[in-house]
Enzyme design. Structure first.
Site, PDB file in Angstrom:
ATOM      1  N   HIS A  31      -2.651 -22.028  34.558  1.00 57.32           N
ATOM      2  CA  HIS A  31      -2.474 -23.483  34.677  1.00 57.32           C
ATOM      3  C   HIS A  31      -1.233 -23.814  35.511  1.00 57.32           C
ATOM      4  O   HIS A  31      -0.454 -24.701  35.166  1.00 57.32           O
ATOM      5  CB  HIS A  31      -2.372 -24.124  33.288  1.00 57.32           C
ATOM      6  CG  HIS A  31      -3.624 -24.005  32.484  1.00 57.32           C
ATOM      7  ND1 HIS A  31      -4.570 -25.013  32.412  1.00 57.32           N
ATOM      8  CD2 HIS A  31      -4.097 -22.991  31.720  1.00 57.32           C
ATOM      9  CE1 HIS A  31      -5.573 -24.617  31.643  1.00 57.32           C
ATOM     10  NE2 HIS A  31      -5.318 -23.386  31.215  1.00 57.32           N
TER      11      HIS A  31
ATOM     12  N   ASP B 193       1.120 -28.423  33.662  1.00 56.71           N
ATOM     13  CA  ASP B 193      -0.221 -27.867  33.861  1.00 56.71           C
ATOM     14  C   ASP B 193      -0.535 -27.930  35.351  1.00 56.71           C
ATOM     15  O   ASP B 193       0.348 -28.198  36.165  1.00 56.71           O
ATOM     16  CB  ASP B 193      -1.254 -28.632  33.028  1.00 56.71           C
ATOM     17  CG  ASP B 193      -2.429 -27.752  32.600  1.00 56.71           C
ATOM     18  OD1 ASP B 193      -3.171 -27.318  33.493  1.00 56.71           O
ATOM     19  OD2 ASP B 193      -2.599 -27.506  31.401  1.00 56.71           O
TER      20      ASP B 193
ATOM     21  N   GLU C 105      -5.839 -18.525  29.843  1.00 56.30           N
ATOM     22  CA  GLU C 105      -6.699 -18.766  30.998  1.00 56.30           C
ATOM     23  C   GLU C 105      -6.052 -18.365  32.324  1.00 56.30           C
ATOM     24  O   GLU C 105      -6.032 -19.140  33.283  1.00 56.30           O
ATOM     25  CB  GLU C 105      -7.132 -20.234  31.032  1.00 56.30           C
ATOM     26  CG  GLU C 105      -7.974 -20.625  29.820  1.00 56.30           C
ATOM     27  CD  GLU C 105      -8.473 -22.053  29.873  1.00 56.30           C
ATOM     28  OE1 GLU C 105      -7.932 -22.857  30.657  1.00 56.30           O
ATOM     29  OE2 GLU C 105      -9.407 -22.362  29.115  1.00 56.30           O
TER      30      GLU C 105
END
Length: 243
Positions: free
Chosen positions: A159, A101, A205
């Site tokens: 991420h 991440d 995202e």
């Protein structure tokens, strides 16, 4: 994963349709023990018993999982194994291991060791902590013995600030994709498909505009398929192919 558990004064019998079913039956047997047996070793020398029962059980859902995010907060191999023990007790069968991440890359990298360099990881995010491939194999074996499938996640292309910080390119750039290709190839070589059939590739995202977001995901879907892996993605996120 269905099983039958029958106990009486003479015997205890557990039968299951699969290995995972037998494991689930053993966990139910453990729940019949006096609570002290699990917490106090002294009780093991005392006389105790379990009730006579007949249990026929089957899971309502085939996919019963938990996710552990070790990129933001690292857990040792031993702590991960303790987590797996608890999962088995609750008859959960999918361990989603969130390994990469924005803060860190927790997979050993032989081709790009800078991914494991503590100087790139924020001080509050356990810098320098990662799992060697031996440790990853140990966790997968430990989980398999408990009827649990490990699903590692390499979160791409969102991420990925950690990746950008180290290499200076986005994952979907030509150079970035060549780096990713080598990282996936190394993982495939170290972790056999039969031990790790699923790989989660994130896709969630993505906060910047990409030239071809769907094409990027399709490419890595196909790459995984070539290595007999089943790709998983987040929803919502960049959509996978119809298949």
């Amino acid at each position: 994963d269905a099983y039958t558990l029958v106990s009486n004064p003479e015997s205890v019998n557990i039968t299951g349709n699969t290995y995972r079913g037998v494991i689930a039956g053993i966990q139910s047997l453990r729940q019949l023990f006096p609570a002290e047996i699990e917490t106090d070793k002294k009780v093991s020398s005392m006389s105790w018993g379990i009730p006579s029962v007949q249990i026929q059980d089957a899971p309502r859902f085939g996919w019963r999982g938990l996710m552990l995010d070790v990129s933001r907060h690292f857990y040792s191999k031993e702590e991960v194994m303790e987590f797996l023990d608890l999962m088995a007790l609750y008859k959960l069968n999918k361990f989603h291991w969130h390994l990469t991440d924005n803060p860190a890359w927790r997979i050993e990298s032989k081709c790009y060791p800078q991914l494991n360099d503590p100087k790139y990881c924020p001080a509050a995010r356990n810098p320098g902590k990662f799992y060697t491939y031996d440790e990853i194999r140990d966790v997968i074996k430990y989980a398999k013995e408990r009827g649990i499938t490990v699903i590692p996640e390499l979160d791409i292309p969102g991420h990925s600030q950690y990746f950008l910080t180290i290499f200076g390119v986005q994952m979907d750039d030509e150079k970035g994709m060549k780096i990713l290709d080598k990282l996936f190839a190394e993982f495939f070589a170290e972790i056999p498909a039969e031990d790790c059939p699923y790989i989660h590739i994130g896709s969630d995202e993505v906060r910047r505009k990409m030239k071809d977001a769907e094409g990027f995901v399709r490419y890595y879907e196909q790459l995984l398929a070539k290595h007999n892996r089943i790709p998983l993605v987040w929803d919502p996120g960049i959509k996978p192919s119809a298949t």
